[in-house]
Design an enzyme around this catalytic site. Structure first.
Site, PDB file in Angstrom:
ATOM      1  N   GLU A 193     -40.442 -25.226   7.912  1.00 36.44           N
ATOM      2  CA  GLU A 193     -41.343 -24.953   6.790  1.00 36.44           C
ATOM      3  C   GLU A 193     -42.690 -24.415   7.275  1.00 36.44           C
ATOM      4  O   GLU A 193     -43.731 -25.068   7.133  1.00 36.44           O
ATOM      5  CB  GLU A 193     -41.553 -26.235   5.978  1.00 36.44           C
ATOM      6  CG  GLU A 193     -40.293 -26.754   5.371  1.00 36.44           C
ATOM      7  CD  GLU A 193     -40.519 -27.976   4.526  1.00 36.44           C
ATOM      8  OE1 GLU A 193     -41.396 -28.794   4.862  1.00 36.44           O
ATOM      9  OE2 GLU A 193     -39.813 -28.118   3.520  1.00 36.44           O
ATOM     10  N   GLU A 387     -32.446 -27.660   3.926  1.00 43.61           N
ATOM     11  CA  GLU A 387     -32.751 -28.965   3.317  1.00 43.61           C
ATOM     12  C   GLU A 387     -32.491 -28.891   1.817  1.00 43.61           C
ATOM     13  O   GLU A 387     -32.881 -27.921   1.173  1.00 43.61           O
ATOM     14  CB  GLU A 387     -34.225 -29.368   3.509  1.00 43.61           C
ATOM     15  CG  GLU A 387     -34.621 -29.685   4.914  1.00 43.61           C
ATOM     16  CD  GLU A 387     -36.085 -30.075   5.029  1.00 43.61           C
ATOM     17  OE1 GLU A 387     -36.690 -30.489   4.009  1.00 43.61           O
ATOM     18  OE2 GLU A 387     -36.638 -29.932   6.134  1.00 43.61           O
TER      19      GLU A 387
HETATM   20  C1  BGP Z   1     -39.822 -31.416   3.668  1.00 41.74           C
HETATM   21  C2  BGP Z   1     -39.711 -31.820   5.128  1.00 41.74           C
HETATM   22  C3  BGP Z   1     -38.784 -32.912   5.401  1.00 41.74           C
HETATM   23  C4  BGP Z   1     -38.531 -33.886   4.244  1.00 41.74           C
HETATM   24  C5  BGP Z   1     -38.663 -33.267   2.871  1.00 41.74           C
HETATM   25  C6  BGP Z   1     -38.707 -34.296   1.750  1.00 41.74           C
HETATM   26  O1  BGP Z   1     -41.069 -30.866   3.467  1.00 41.74           O
HETATM   27  O2  BGP Z   1     -39.277 -30.719   5.919  1.00 41.74           O
HETATM   28  O3  BGP Z   1     -39.299 -33.549   6.556  1.00 41.74           O
HETATM   29  O4  BGP Z   1     -39.285 -35.012   4.368  1.00 41.74           O
HETATM   30  O5  BGP Z   1     -39.772 -32.481   2.778  1.00 41.74           O
HETATM   31  O6  BGP Z   1     -40.040 -34.709   1.568  1.00 41.74           O
HETATM   32  P1  BGP Z   1     -40.341 -36.264   1.327  1.00 41.74           P
HETATM   33  O7  BGP Z   1     -39.718 -36.964   2.493  1.00 41.74           O
HETATM   34  O8  BGP Z   1     -41.825 -36.381   1.291  1.00 41.74           O
HETATM   35  O9  BGP Z   1     -39.681 -36.616   0.017  1.00 41.74           O
END
Ligand code: BGP
Length: 487
Positions: A193, A387
């Site tokens: 990201e 993701e």
């Molecule tokens: C993205 C990241 C991940 C993951 C995801 C969900 O930005 O790449 O690391 O954490 O977000 O976010 P959160 O865990 O805050 O719900």
């Protein structure tokens, strides 16, 4: 009719800083993610509502973290102890039938201080064994080289990514990884990201925002250093890896106009450019797009480039594009929309046509199909969903979690990918986010769970740390074994 390619890569993803723990073992140096402070007595309504990025590091918290050797207030120092549990977890991934597993490599395990001349052999040995065990199970490896964590020394001594020297330290790190794992790792992501530079400063570029006199200048100059580092990784891969398997990744901000008012449509185009296309354009087309000029003028940003930078970017573009996708949002020149949260977004307009998750993120499976189509139209490069998943408050009961809500979310997003492939998109894989419960990235809680595997550990790290299969485990296992047909 099923349309997933027969070799479609069904997988799962984690990040080392959210899973491994063992923050001071194996010769590892303290990493920036180990410094993110957390207190389980916080008012979580506020934290979750604002998606409060506790990662927006303050100077006070950074100093406190550097002197604190404990894990009590630092959930990312303990994760789910994947560092020791990975052999058993890989057994579960194998039972799921995962074709590919995405994790990140911890820079401070390999170069504890970031500017060390030589790598830490013990850190490399951990990845030797982790990758070997995955390969023994026939699971491909999708490695993120930097997923929000860098050795803290690179902040203390050099100020984080705003210092161009980080390009050289990062390139030294990448060269060691490529030489060691060129025949083992199947796909590489130099940065997780990369648009986090703008939306989550500590995570993205490891700067302490409050210390910056001209934050916009620092953000875009730091980002330029990451673009150069990315291009150098592509250049090194051509020499060492020779497999055209280097990808770019952004957090997808899928944005719709709030109304058919042309001003809303123009606002949507602008927001989409500034939050997503800009990053992909530089890494997939190889040059800064002209539409950034008005923003740079408005923010008084002047990107300092060194001789050769433009050629380096132009000659070293990525082989595929990937992104994280959780939700969509809307853009409007009017203010009369309900405000909610989203990934890396403290406040976005809610779409009245969409339901929201427990954490206010607008659930939009059609948005995934739209995102895939728009990206493929624009770049005509292979795509990978790096993701996607549903963060939810799970109830652990009868040694499992009856997470039909997660099955519903995943089913709809699998259908969206199937439809996109039918639309003609070249989509070659999907790594569900948080295949196993890990510490959440924004709120730093275990309560915000994503996994199809439950981990008995609470926000304070208490619990047996045992793993249990949720109902969604069997669902995903069938989805994979039927190549997306039996869902
Ligand atoms: C993205 C990241 C991940 C993951 C995801 C969900 O930005 O790449 O690391 O954490 O977000 O976010 P959160 O865990 O805050 O719900």
């Amino acid at each position: 009719m099923n349309t997933f390619p027969k070799d479609f890569l069904w997988g799962g993803a984690i990040a080392c800083s959210q899973a491994d723990g063992a923050f001071n073992e194996g010769g590892k140096g303290l990493s920036t993610q180990d410094c993110r402070y957390f207190d389980s007595n916080w008012d979580f309504d506020t934290v979750y509502k604002k998606n409060a990025y506790v990662s927006d590091m303050s100077e006070e918290n950074f100093e406190k973290a550097l002197s604190d050797k404990d894990t009590a207030y630092y959930p990312l120092r303990r994760g789910i102890d994947f560092y020791h549990e990975y052999p058993n977890d890989i057994e579960l991934f194998s039972e799921l039938g995962l074709k590919i597993f995405r994790t990140s490599i911890c820079w401070s395990r390999i170069f504890p201080n970031g500017d060390d001349e030589k790598p830490n052999e013990e850190g490399l040995k951990f990845y030797d064994d982790l990758f070997l065990k995955l390969k023994e199970k026939g699971i491909k490896i999708f490695a993120t080289i930097m997923h929000y964590d860098i050795p803290v020394n690179l902040v203390v001594k050099y100020g984080g990514w705003k210092n161009r020297k980080l390009v050289d330290f990062y390139t030294r790190y990448v060269e060691v990884l490529f030489n060691r794992y060129k025949d083992i790792v199947d796909y590489w992501l130099p940065f997780n990201e990369i648009n986090a530079a703008r939306f989550a400063h500590w995570d993205g570029i490891s700067i302490i925002a409050e210390k910056e006199d001209n934050l916009d200048q620092t953000v875009f100059q730091s980002l330029h250093h990451q673009f150069i580092a990315n291009a150098k990784a592509v250049e090194l891969a051509k020499k060492i890896v020779k497999k055209n398997n280097i990808g770019a990744m952004v957090a997808a901000f899928t944005i719709y106009p709030g109304t058919c008012n042309p001003a809303d449509v123009m606002q949507t185009l602008t927001d989409q450019r500034y939050s997503n296309y800009f990053y992909f354009d530089v890494m997939a087309r190889g040059y800064y797009p002209t539409y950034m000029k008005p923003l740079f003028q408005k923010l008084n940003v002047h990107i300092h480039m060194e001789p050769g930078d433009e050629e380096l970017l132009r000659e070293n573009t990525v082989d595929f594009l990937s992104f994280s996708y959780y939700a969509s949002q809307i853009a409007s020149v009017n203010e009369d929309f309900e405000v909610t949260t989203g990934n890396m977004a403290g406040s976005v307009y809610a779409n009245p046509y969409l339901e929201k998750s427990d954490f206010g993120w607008s659930v939009d499976n059609m948005g995934l199909r739209i995102t895939l189509n728009k990206l493929y139209d624009r770049y005509q490069l292979p795509l990978f969903v790096a993701e996607n998943g549903l963060g939810a408050f799970d109830q652990f009961k009868d040694q499992t979690v009856h997470d039909d809500y997660r099955i519903e979310y995943l089913k709809k997003h699998v259908e969206a990918m199937r439809d996109a492939i039918e639309d003609g998109v070249d989509l070659f894989g999907y790594t569900m986010w948080g295949i196993i419960d890990i510490v959440s990235c924004g709120p730093l809680t275990m309560d915000k769970r994503y996994g199809v595997i439950y981990v008995d550990r609470d926000n304070d790290g208490k619990g047996t740390n045992k793993r249990y299969k949720k109902d969604s485990f069997e669902w995903y296992k069938k989805c994979i074994s039927s190549n997306g047909e039996d869902i």
